[in-house]
Design a protein around this motif. Structure first.
Motif, PDB file in Angstrom:
ATOM      1  N   HIS A 344      44.231  38.487  70.932  1.00  0.00           N
ATOM      2  CA  HIS A 344      43.825  39.484  71.968  1.00  0.00           C
ATOM      3  C   HIS A 344      42.895  38.636  72.773  1.00  0.00           C
ATOM      4  CE1 HIS A 344      43.496  43.224  74.545  1.00  0.00           C
ATOM      5  NE2 HIS A 344      43.795  42.438  74.696  1.00  0.00           N
ATOM      6  N   ILE A 345      42.614  38.413  73.738  1.00  0.00           N
ATOM      7  CA  ILE A 345      41.488  38.066  74.205  1.00  0.00           C
ATOM      8  C   ILE A 345      40.813  38.800  75.222  1.00  0.00           C
ATOM      9  CG2 ILE A 345      40.128  36.070  75.516  1.00  0.00           C
ATOM     10  CD1 ILE A 345      41.497  35.216  72.757  1.00  0.00           C
ATOM     11  N   VAL A 346      39.786  39.274  75.242  1.00  0.00           N
ATOM     12  CA  VAL A 346      39.242  39.992  75.891  1.00  0.00           C
ATOM     13  C   VAL A 346      37.630  39.602  76.881  1.00  0.00           C
ATOM     14  CG1 VAL A 346      37.877  42.279  76.285  1.00  0.00           C
ATOM     15  CG2 VAL A 346      39.961  42.065  74.789  1.00  0.00           C
ATOM     16  N   GLU A 347      37.708  39.351  78.624  1.00  0.00           N
ATOM     17  CA  GLU A 347      36.574  39.052  78.435  1.00  0.00           C
ATOM     18  C   GLU A 347      36.325  39.844  79.941  1.00  0.00           C
ATOM     19  OE1 GLU A 347      36.951  34.647  78.150  1.00  0.00           O
ATOM     20  OE2 GLU A 347      38.430  34.719  80.206  1.00  0.00           O
ATOM     21  N   GLY A 348      34.980  39.164  80.757  1.00  0.00           N
ATOM     22  CA  GLY A 348      34.493  40.189  81.675  1.00  0.00           C
ATOM     23  C   GLY A 348      33.692  39.258  82.798  1.00  0.00           C
ATOM     24  N   GLU A 349      34.322  39.834  83.522  1.00  0.00           N
ATOM     25  CA  GLU A 349      34.396  38.927  85.502  1.00  0.00           C
ATOM     26  C   GLU A 349      32.998  39.142  85.783  1.00  0.00           C
ATOM     27  OE1 GLU A 349      36.914  39.823  89.328  1.00  0.00           O
ATOM     28  OE2 GLU A 349      35.312  41.259  88.929  1.00  0.00           O
ATOM     29  N   GLU A 350      32.061  39.768  85.269  1.00  0.00           N
ATOM     30  CA  GLU A 350      30.631  38.753  85.252  1.00  0.00           C
ATOM     31  C   GLU A 350      29.334  38.864  84.863  1.00  0.00           C
ATOM     32  OE1 GLU A 350      29.889  38.883  88.517  1.00  0.00           O
ATOM     33  OE2 GLU A 350      31.955  39.672  89.711  1.00  0.00           O
ATOM     34  N   ASP A 351      30.121  38.112  83.332  1.00  0.00           N
ATOM     35  CA  ASP A 351      29.943  38.145  81.714  1.00  0.00           C
ATOM     36  C   ASP A 351      28.998  37.064  82.353  1.00  0.00           C
ATOM     37  OD1 ASP A 351      28.748  37.621  79.514  1.00  0.00           O
ATOM     38  OD2 ASP A 351      30.459  38.039  78.610  1.00  0.00           O
ATOM     39  N   ASP A 352      27.661  36.557  82.826  1.00  0.00           N
ATOM     40  CA  ASP A 352      26.831  35.317  82.181  1.00  0.00           C
ATOM     41  C   ASP A 352      26.200  35.030  80.894  1.00  0.00           C
ATOM     42  OD1 ASP A 352      25.549  37.577  81.640  1.00  0.00           O
ATOM     43  OD2 ASP A 352      23.427  37.526  83.224  1.00  0.00           O
ATOM     44  N   ILE A 353      26.307  35.624  80.262  1.00  0.00           N
ATOM     45  CA  ILE A 353      26.506  35.082  78.614  1.00  0.00           C
ATOM     46  C   ILE A 353      27.382  33.667  78.337  1.00  0.00           C
ATOM     47  CG2 ILE A 353      25.670  35.413  76.236  1.00  0.00           C
ATOM     48  CD1 ILE A 353      23.601  36.326  77.952  1.00  0.00           C
ATOM     49  N   SER A 354      28.587  34.698  78.541  1.00  0.00           N
ATOM     50  CA  SER A 354      30.256  34.055  77.853  1.00  0.00           C
ATOM     51  C   SER A 354      30.810  34.097  78.823  1.00  0.00           C
ATOM     52  CB  SER A 354      30.721  34.258  76.238  1.00  0.00           C
ATOM     53  OG  SER A 354      31.831  33.387  75.926  1.00  0.00           O
ATOM     54  N   PHE A 388      32.272  45.122  75.539  1.00  0.00           N
ATOM     55  CA  PHE A 388      32.065  45.770  74.029  1.00  0.00           C
ATOM     56  C   PHE A 388      31.393  47.596  73.865  1.00  0.00           C
ATOM     57  CE2 PHE A 388      28.139  42.755  74.137  1.00  0.00           C
ATOM     58  CZ  PHE A 388      27.206  43.876  72.934  1.00  0.00           C
ATOM     59  N   ALA A 389      30.666  47.702  74.295  1.00  0.00           N
ATOM     60  CA  ALA A 389      29.553  49.044  74.323  1.00  0.00           C
ATOM     61  C   ALA A 389      29.379  49.438  75.870  1.00  0.00           C
ATOM     62  CB  ALA A 389      28.521  48.846  74.021  1.00  0.00           C
ATOM     63  N   GLY A 390      29.945  49.734  77.089  1.00  0.00           N
ATOM     64  CA  GLY A 390      29.547  50.206  78.638  1.00  0.00           C
ATOM     65  C   GLY A 390      31.085  50.795  78.412  1.00  0.00           C
ATOM     66  N   ARG A 391      30.715  51.348  79.940  1.00  0.00           N
ATOM     67  CA  ARG A 391      31.970  51.582  80.721  1.00  0.00           C
ATOM     68  C   ARG A 391      32.724  51.357  80.800  1.00  0.00           C
ATOM     69  NH1 ARG A 391      30.429  53.420  86.327  1.00  0.00           N
ATOM     70  NH2 ARG A 391      28.311  54.007  85.554  1.00  0.00           N
ATOM     71  N   SER A 392      32.722  49.825  80.754  1.00  0.00           N
ATOM     72  CA  SER A 392      34.007  49.433  80.873  1.00  0.00           C
ATOM     73  C   SER A 392      34.782  49.317  79.475  1.00  0.00           C
ATOM     74  CB  SER A 392      34.306  47.637  80.869  1.00  0.00           C
ATOM     75  OG  SER A 392      33.752  47.672  82.517  1.00  0.00           O
ATOM     76  N   TRP A 393      34.165  49.510  78.631  1.00  0.00           N
ATOM     77  CA  TRP A 393      34.662  49.233  76.932  1.00  0.00           C
ATOM     78  C   TRP A 393      35.314  50.725  76.734  1.00  0.00           C
ATOM     79  CZ3 TRP A 393      36.463  46.997  72.597  1.00  0.00           C
ATOM     80  CH2 TRP A 393      36.880  47.689  71.488  1.00  0.00           C
ATOM     81  N   ARG A 394      34.565  52.105  77.406  1.00  0.00           N
ATOM     82  CA  ARG A 394      35.210  53.106  77.145  1.00  0.00           C
ATOM     83  C   ARG A 394      36.451  53.455  77.397  1.00  0.00           C
ATOM     84  NH1 ARG A 394      29.425  54.226  77.756  1.00  0.00           N
ATOM     85  NH2 ARG A 394      30.030  54.953  79.245  1.00  0.00           N
ATOM     86  N   ASN A 395      36.414  52.988  78.803  1.00  0.00           N
ATOM     87  CA  ASN A 395      37.560  53.594  79.528  1.00  0.00           C
ATOM     88  C   ASN A 395      38.585  52.712  80.301  1.00  0.00           C
ATOM     89  OD1 ASN A 395      35.665  55.823  80.339  1.00  0.00           O
ATOM     90  ND2 ASN A 395      34.917  55.090  82.469  1.00  0.00           N
ATOM     91  N   ASN A 396      38.181  51.514  79.315  1.00  0.00           N
ATOM     92  CA  ASN A 396      39.415  50.435  79.919  1.00  0.00           C
ATOM     93  C   ASN A 396      40.022  49.770  78.600  1.00  0.00           C
ATOM     94  OD1 ASN A 396      39.595  51.141  82.447  1.00  0.00           O
ATOM     95  ND2 ASN A 396      38.331  49.491  82.615  1.00  0.00           N
ATOM     96  N   ASP A 403      45.959  50.395  72.056  1.00  0.00           N
ATOM     97  CA  ASP A 403      47.259  49.514  71.905  1.00  0.00           C
ATOM     98  C   ASP A 403      48.101  48.454  71.203  1.00  0.00           C
ATOM     99  OD1 ASP A 403      47.465  52.315  73.196  1.00  0.00           O
ATOM    100  OD2 ASP A 403      47.418  51.435  75.786  1.00  0.00           O
ATOM    101  N   PHE A 404      46.824  47.066  71.352  1.00  0.00           N
ATOM    102  CA  PHE A 404      47.467  46.068  70.981  1.00  0.00           C
ATOM    103  C   PHE A 404      47.417  46.190  69.561  1.00  0.00           C
ATOM    104  CE2 PHE A 404      45.752  41.887  69.043  1.00  0.00           C
ATOM    105  CZ  PHE A 404      47.388  40.632  69.418  1.00  0.00           C
ATOM    106  N   ILE A 405      46.992  46.777  68.932  1.00  0.00           N
ATOM    107  CA  ILE A 405      46.736  47.052  67.615  1.00  0.00           C
ATOM    108  C   ILE A 405      48.395  47.891  66.978  1.00  0.00           C
ATOM    109  CG2 ILE A 405      45.842  47.943  65.013  1.00  0.00           C
ATOM    110  CD1 ILE A 405      43.131  47.620  66.468  1.00  0.00           C
ATOM    111  N   ASP A 406      48.393  48.652  67.798  1.00  0.00           N
ATOM    112  CA  ASP A 406      49.804  49.845  67.273  1.00  0.00           C
ATOM    113  C   ASP A 406      50.895  49.007  67.444  1.00  0.00           C
ATOM    114  OD1 ASP A 406      47.704  51.637  66.566  1.00  0.00           O
ATOM    115  OD2 ASP A 406      47.766  52.826  68.402  1.00  0.00           O
ATOM    116  N   ASP A 407      50.657  48.301  68.691  1.00  0.00           N
ATOM    117  CA  ASP A 407      52.087  47.510  68.685  1.00  0.00           C
ATOM    118  C   ASP A 407      52.097  46.706  68.313  1.00  0.00           C
ATOM    119  OD1 ASP A 407      52.255  48.700  71.402  1.00  0.00           O
ATOM    120  OD2 ASP A 407      51.232  47.629  72.640  1.00  0.00           O
ATOM    121  N   ASN A 408      51.325  45.799  66.886  1.00  0.00           N
ATOM    122  CA  ASN A 408      51.377  44.603  66.390  1.00  0.00           C
ATOM    123  C   ASN A 408      52.060  45.150  65.364  1.00  0.00           C
ATOM    124  OD1 ASN A 408      50.701  42.055  67.502  1.00  0.00           O
ATOM    125  ND2 ASN A 408      49.935  43.098  68.389  1.00  0.00           N
TER     126      ASN A 408
END
Length: 441
Positions: A344-354, A388-396, A403-408
């Motif tokens: 599973h790949i997770v990225e941030g649209e405004e990520d200025d590090i990676s 991985f630690a902000g609102r986006s992580w908590r809510n989405n 779900d990805f872990i459970d589905d697999n």
């Protein structure tokens, strides 16, 4: 710069600023100044308070601060942090929850070794702990590791992950955050080739530089501009006599912190300016939003020189992972050997590090991995920390990961049930999976 003197001079400067802050706070708070209705004394004291606290945090390892977790029974259960595997450069730790039966989900969080302690993932751990048994890679500060323990580079880091995954077993769900993403991918591929039964069940990669050239950032631009010789000359120092690792060559955490801050200098300057005003007005507290963030952000650790330099050279400059030519102790690690582990790949649209695309490149390295075992998510408007630690992580993102872990897990359970049902008599209801072999490392 490869001398103890430069390391000690930098530490001396830090201690001096901490002392200046304490002095300013004391002078500004002196009772006699109350006779003079001048706000400059409050500002002086506030500047001193913020300055002393900031420079003091730079050499302190933060506590995890996760004391209890609410169980399914609605009660608070005490949480203790216990080392499961102890090694010279890092431990595998478990967050044990008293009075709670083992959870169906078992998660290994691979913390970055990029200048901050593993406690940077505190909120990530806290959010996952009610729903899973959590293990974390707890990397040690290089300045505290005696030279007699030897080297630690990207090869050693990868083998540490291999050992941790092997210890936890095949029902483990690995989540790697930022810097360790390409090495967690390599460790999984190493197991896929040498010990398939020890591969994790799932691998979630969050915002890591699998292919730094996929989209440029300030980090990748810097890596291209500077040569390895220049980098070694500019940033590598030798630990001073004050610490157990005296004489060890390191990339100091204080230098890494300087580079972090310089990337958003104006934003950080404004944050400290506002905090000084809040302290002067009596509106700040020990655990306000500013202190909660910067107490963690300013706490930095040294990395071994060989780990830092090999990361820059092999991951960023030579793109060993992106080109699938990565080696561990001279042995090629073929990422395409990963054919059974759901990724599973997770990225941030405004990520200025990676930046988006750097982590997603991992999927192209696994052509034989079935499409139903691949997943990707780009979080709109999220920066590097938020995924991985902000609102986006908590809510989405967190719900998606679970779900990805459970589905697999359900897919694997169904597959095993089908294998048992269709197995011919005399096999004991088990079939050897494709790719499994009797050749442990």
């Amino acid at each position: 710069m490869r001398y103890m003197l430069t390391y000690d001079m930098m530490e001396t400067a830090r201690v001096s600023y901490q002392w200046m802050g304490a002095t300013a706070r004391a002078i500004g708070s002196y009772p006699a100044t109350g006779l003079f209705p001048n706000p400059m004394f409050q500002l002086l004291s506030a500047w001193g308070d913020v300055t002393e606290r900031s420079f003091d945090r730079m050499v302190a390892k933060p506590d995890w601060g996760i004391d209890t977790v609410v169980g399914e029974d609605g009660r608070d259960h005490v949480v203790t942090v216990e080392p499961v595997v102890k090694k010279a450069f890092g431990d595998l730790i478990k967050f044990s929850v008293s009075g709670r039966a083992p959870m169906e989900r078992k998660i290994l969080l691979v913390a970055p070794m990029s200048g901050h302690y593993a406690t940077l993932l505190r909120s990530t751990v806290a959010s996952l702990l009610p729903d899973a048994d959590i293990y974390v890679t707890d990397w040690h500060n290089a300045r505290e590791i005696p030279v007699s323990e030897g080297k630690f580079d990207v090869d050693d880091y990868t083998l540490y992950l291999v050992d941790f995954m092997r210890h936890l077993g095949a029902d483990t769900n690995v989540i790697a955050v930022c810097q360790p993403v390409p090495l967690a991918l390599a460790a999984t591929a190493y197991l896929a080739e040498h010990e398939p039964k020890a591969q994790p069940a799932t691998l979630t990669l969050i915002g890591g530089p699998v292919d730094p050239d996929a989209k440029a950032t300030e980090v990748t631009d810097f890596g291209r501009r500077v040569t390895m010789g220049q980098l070694e000359h500019m940033v590598i120092q030798r630990v001073g006599f004050k610490y157990a690792g005296a004489g060890r060559m390191v990339y100091p955490g204080l230098l890494q912190l300087t580079s972090f801050i310089s990337m958003n200098a104006e934003k950080h300057a404004q944050a400290f300016h506002n905090q000084i005003l809040r302290v002067a007005k009596g509106e700040a507290s020990d655990h306000d939003k500013h202190n909660k963030f910067y107490d963690e952000y300013l706490s930095v650790m040294d990395m071994t020189a060989e780990f830092y330099l090999s990361t820059v050279e092999r991951i960023f400059k030579n793109r060993d992972i992106a080109r699938n030519v990565f080696t561990v102790n001279g042995e090629t690690v073929d990422i395409s050997k990963i054919t059974d582990v759901a990724v599973h790949i997770v990225e941030g649209e405004e990520d200025d590090i990676s930046a988006p695309g750097q982590c997603l490149a991992a999927l192209d390295l696994m052509p034989d991995l079935p499409d139903d075992k691949k997943a990707q998510h780009l979080e709109p408007g999220a920066g590097h920390y938020g995924i991985f630690a902000g609102r986006s992580w908590r809510n989405n993102i967190r719900p998606l990961v679970l779900d990805f872990i459970d589905d697999n897990a359900e897919r694997e359970h169904s597959q095993r049930a089908a294998n048992v049902k269709s197995a011919p008599r005399g096999t004991g209801g088990k079939r050897k999976r494709s790719g499994e072999g009797p050749t442990p490392v």
